[in-house]
Structures are given as C-alpha cells and as structure tokens.
Enzyme design. Sequence first.
Site, PDB file in Angstrom:
ATOM      1  N   CYS A  45       2.977  -1.001 -12.601  1.00  0.00           N
ATOM      2  CA  CYS A  45       3.295   0.157 -13.459  1.00  0.00           C
ATOM      3  C   CYS A  45       4.410  -0.257 -14.414  1.00  0.00           C
ATOM      4  CB  CYS A  45       3.691   1.361 -12.623  1.00  0.00           C
ATOM      5  SG  CYS A  45       5.171   1.111 -11.647  1.00  0.00           S
ATOM      6  N   GLU A  73       1.948  -2.550   4.345  1.00  0.00           N
ATOM      7  CA  GLU A  73       3.200  -2.266   3.640  1.00  0.00           C
ATOM      8  C   GLU A  73       4.313  -3.043   4.339  1.00  0.00           C
ATOM      9  OE1 GLU A  73       4.469  -0.857   0.893  1.00  0.00           O
ATOM     10  OE2 GLU A  73       6.457  -1.317   1.681  1.00  0.00           O
ATOM     11  N   ASP A  80      -1.246  -3.962  -5.706  1.00  0.00           N
ATOM     12  CA  ASP A  80      -0.465  -3.097  -6.598  1.00  0.00           C
ATOM     13  C   ASP A  80       0.979  -3.569  -6.416  1.00  0.00           C
ATOM     14  OD1 ASP A  80       0.062  -0.973  -8.296  1.00  0.00           O
ATOM     15  OD2 ASP A  80       0.353   0.432  -6.652  1.00  0.00           O
ATOM     16  N   ALA A 138       0.775  -1.252   0.000  1.00  0.00           N
ATOM     17  CA  ALA A 138       0.000   0.000   0.000  1.00  0.00           C
ATOM     18  C   ALA A 138       0.802   1.295   0.000  1.00  0.00           C
ATOM     19  CB  ALA A 138      -0.954   0.000   1.188  1.00  0.00           C
ATOM     20  N   ALA A 139       2.091   1.283   0.409  1.00  0.00           N
ATOM     21  CA  ALA A 139       2.812   2.558   0.541  1.00  0.00           C
ATOM     22  C   ALA A 139       3.236   3.083  -0.820  1.00  0.00           C
ATOM     23  CB  ALA A 139       4.041   2.369   1.423  1.00  0.00           C
ATOM     24  N   PRO A 140       3.235   4.416  -1.023  1.00  0.00           N
ATOM     25  CA  PRO A 140       2.946   5.442  -0.012  1.00  0.00           C
ATOM     26  C   PRO A 140       1.470   5.728   0.231  1.00  0.00           C
ATOM     27  CG  PRO A 140       3.604   6.464  -2.073  1.00  0.00           C
ATOM     28  CD  PRO A 140       3.742   4.994  -2.279  1.00  0.00           C
ATOM     29  N   GLY A 184      -1.289   5.811  -2.536  1.00  0.00           N
ATOM     30  CA  GLY A 184      -2.140   6.285  -3.632  1.00  0.00           C
ATOM     31  C   GLY A 184      -3.441   5.505  -3.713  1.00  0.00           C
TER      32      GLY A 184
END
Length: 472
Positions: free
Chosen positions: A239, A141, A186, A118-120, A122
């Site tokens: 990404c 995180e 993510d 989860a960090a940072p 978004g």
Amino acid sequence: MNEERLPAAYTANVTEMLGDAADAFLESYEARRTQGLRFNGLKSNSASGNTAVKQAVSQFSLTPVPWCPAGYYYEEPARPGRHPYHTAGLYYIQEPSAMSAAELLGALPGEIILDLAAAPGGKTTHIAAAMQGQGLLVSNEIHPERAKILAENVERLGITNALVTCGTPGELAKRFPEVFDRIMLDAPCSGEGMFRKDPDAIREWSPKHVEMCAARQWDILQDAYLMLKPGGTLAYSTCTFNRRENEETVERFVRAYADMELILTKRLWPHLEKGEGHFVAVLRKADSASGTGAGADNRPARNRRGERERDRGKSGPRTAASVRGALQQFTEWAAAELPGFAGRGIPLLFGESLYLLPEAFNDRLHTGMLDGLKVPRAGLHIAQLKKNRIEPAHALAMALQPDQAVRSYDLPAGGLEIQAWLRGESLPVPPGLHGWTLVTVDGLSVGWGKASSGQLKNHLPKGLRMMKAHID
Ligand code: SAM
C-alpha cells in the site's frame, strides 16, 4: 490533510515519478479517506445472507467498488463495523484499493494457498471466500498479537479451511518447500497509501525507511519463491507508491529468478480511482523449476521425502490415542446436536482444543511439519475438552447454518435483544428450549447459547463481547 505536512523528500519523489499528475495526486490528500466493506461469500450466499446483504446495502447506502464484485463503499455516518452483521461475519471492513490484490491472485476452490503476511486478515478472508471452503489456506502472521486478531477474523467469517500460523517467512520456507499453488505476499511497506488514514505512517516515513522496507521485501520474496510450486502464482502487493518497493523490487526478483515471469502489474492511484491506493504484481513460476534461481531449493526430492518420513515418525502416533478419544466424544455429541454437520477433516488436539484440519492438508503436508511452529488456529476449532464432557467451540458456531443444528434461536438485527446478547447477557427464552442452541441474527450465526429453565446462557467469548471493534 495538509500537503505541507508531507515530508519534502516524499513530495519530491512523487513529483519526479508522476510529473504533471503530481499536483492532482498531492491534492487527493485533501479529500476524505475512502472506506469500504467486502461481503463474505461464505455467509452472504445463503438465503438469510442474501436478505441481510440487501438490508445492509440499503441501510449503509453502499455503492459498488468497480474492481471487486463483493466490495462496496460506505460513507460516514454509516458504521457497519458496529452492526451485528459485522459480528456475524457477513462482511469484512476493508479499504477498497486493497481489495484488488486478492482479486488478482485468482484463488480457486481446492487449491493450497499461502497468505504470508496475513494480519489482520483482509486478503485472507477474501481468498477464503474465493476458495468456498475447499482446499487449504495457510494464513501466516509474524507478530503474535496480530496473529491473534487474524485468528479472530478467520473465526468470525466462518472460515473452515484455514490454518493460522505465526512464524517468520524463513521458518515457513524450511517447512513448506514448493508446496503452494498460490502465494499472497502483502508485504510490510512504508505505507504511503496510509497517510490519509494514519498520520503515524507520515511520521515514520523517511528515505531510509523506504530502503529498509525494500530490503525486507526482498528477503521475504526469496522465502516466498522457495514455497511456490512450479507453475504456481505469486501476488506481491503493497500500500505504498514509490517505485523502489514496487516495480524495482519486482524487477530485481524476476532478474534473480529466471523461472519467475511477471504477468501483470496494477496500480491504483488515489487521484484516479476512489481508494487510498495499492500496488499489485502477479508473477508465475515456470512449470518445471529451472533451479537457476538464487535461492532455489535444489536438493533432490528424495531428500525432502526422507525428512517427511522422519517428521511423521516423530509426531503422529504420540497423541493419537487422546485425539481419538476427544474426537469420539465430539462425534457422539455432534450426532445428536448437529445432524447437518459433516465434520470432515483431520482431528488435531492442541492442549484442550480440538481442531479439524482441512482434508486437503494431507495432499502435500503432514502434521509433523507443524512441530515447533506456533499455530494459533489449526483448522476449524470444533470443541474444547472439559472434565468428562466437551463444549462446542465458538468458531464452530460461526461456521454453521441454523439448519445444521438441532436448536437455533434467532434475534432480529434491529432489536434490543441482540444488543444485550452481544454485551454478553443471558436472555429469557421459552422454557421448552433446552441444551446447546445456535444463536443467530437474521439467520446468521453469532455463537452458542445454552438453554435451561427459560434462560439462554451466553457463551459468546469474553473478548468478543460489548461489540468489541475488530482491527481493520
Ligand atoms: N495482508 C494483510 C491484510 O490484508 O489484512 C495486511 C498485511 S500488512 C500490509 C503486512 C504484515 O506483514 C503486517 O501484519 C506485519 O506484521 C507483517 N510483517 C512485518 N514484518 C514482517 C516480516 N519480516 N516478515 C513477514 N511479515 C512481516
């Protein structure tokens, strides 16, 4: 950025994958990177928030991101990250393509959701806005330093229903079997979509690194599977552009877990959309788990309930008396100072810090499940215990509207006073003002001050002073 600096194996990969479109893709590296912000529904929907949004849209010349209703592009020289509205949590600075993932996850108020990497923050802050303060969001995180930044962002955006944990996916999977309605993964990736923003990502890239990332993603996905409830939704995003970490990883996952169905995949390409690029896959677990998955937890539910009872016996009563005492002090203080604060939740004391865990926690979890897990933020931090008194926590201030507090003191965003306040200075105030005061910028809370004898003493946490930039 010059295409020559891209690794040859990378450009060969891209050319093979994109064919005729590869040139357009590679040329997109010459363009300036896109920057964006996403308004925070937890703050932007109040009357003051609405006015501040209009002000920000005009001041930063914002233009809408097509795939995210709260998302906007900004261009240099605008620096929204330096504005007091950022400190007030009105928005989160986020690369526009990355906004697609939480949109596709489709979080709803009242659900129990996990953001596994989860960090940072978004995606966590995006999911939290969709949940509107209802339900439970576990934001995890693995790296402690990054988990701290995540917790700061959760506080800044005024999120009340998040539990920030710092564990490995494996540690979580042991504790939370089949708990979550939705999971956001993510995943850590080779970051090909970061090349324009971060040249280090280019230096770290190699075919071997891509393989290492794919292997790690596979491991994390298996833990995510164990934690997803039957009927639950998983969003997997990266990404990066290569198929190995994206389509091939997802294909391998649905092949191994017969009860997982691929609902959709979405690619945002930097040569086709205004953004750095992102991959998202949305998957659904069959309503009643078939148990055929390679990593499925096939233990009878009876056994898992047994663990639950044992855990509960170990933890709950141990600190019950001190928690009750701390809560009583807070409740007395809040009755006088925060008449508009409902203060619902499960009280938890970590050291001298008093938290309220969202009530939804008890629906499927219990506090014994947190034993041995690092929990930087156990719900909403409401108070800090001092000798014979309590001090309201900064996180509490960030979650309040001015009409919930007996006293508030507003500073205009364009003035010098707010700059002084954010540097940590005390301010002169009318002598009639006395006691804990919610400090706001254009009606949006930025923290506590304590007024006495014509001075408002600054209680902004030291680490947040001087407009410290949040990692984005
Ligand atoms: N979701 C975040 C956001 O929107 O702000 C970005 C997450 S970033 C792409 C991936 C995260 O995975 C990093 O914070 C990294 O520390 C974490 N990570 C690295 N290795 C991991 C592992 N083995 N298991 C879980 N998370 C890991």
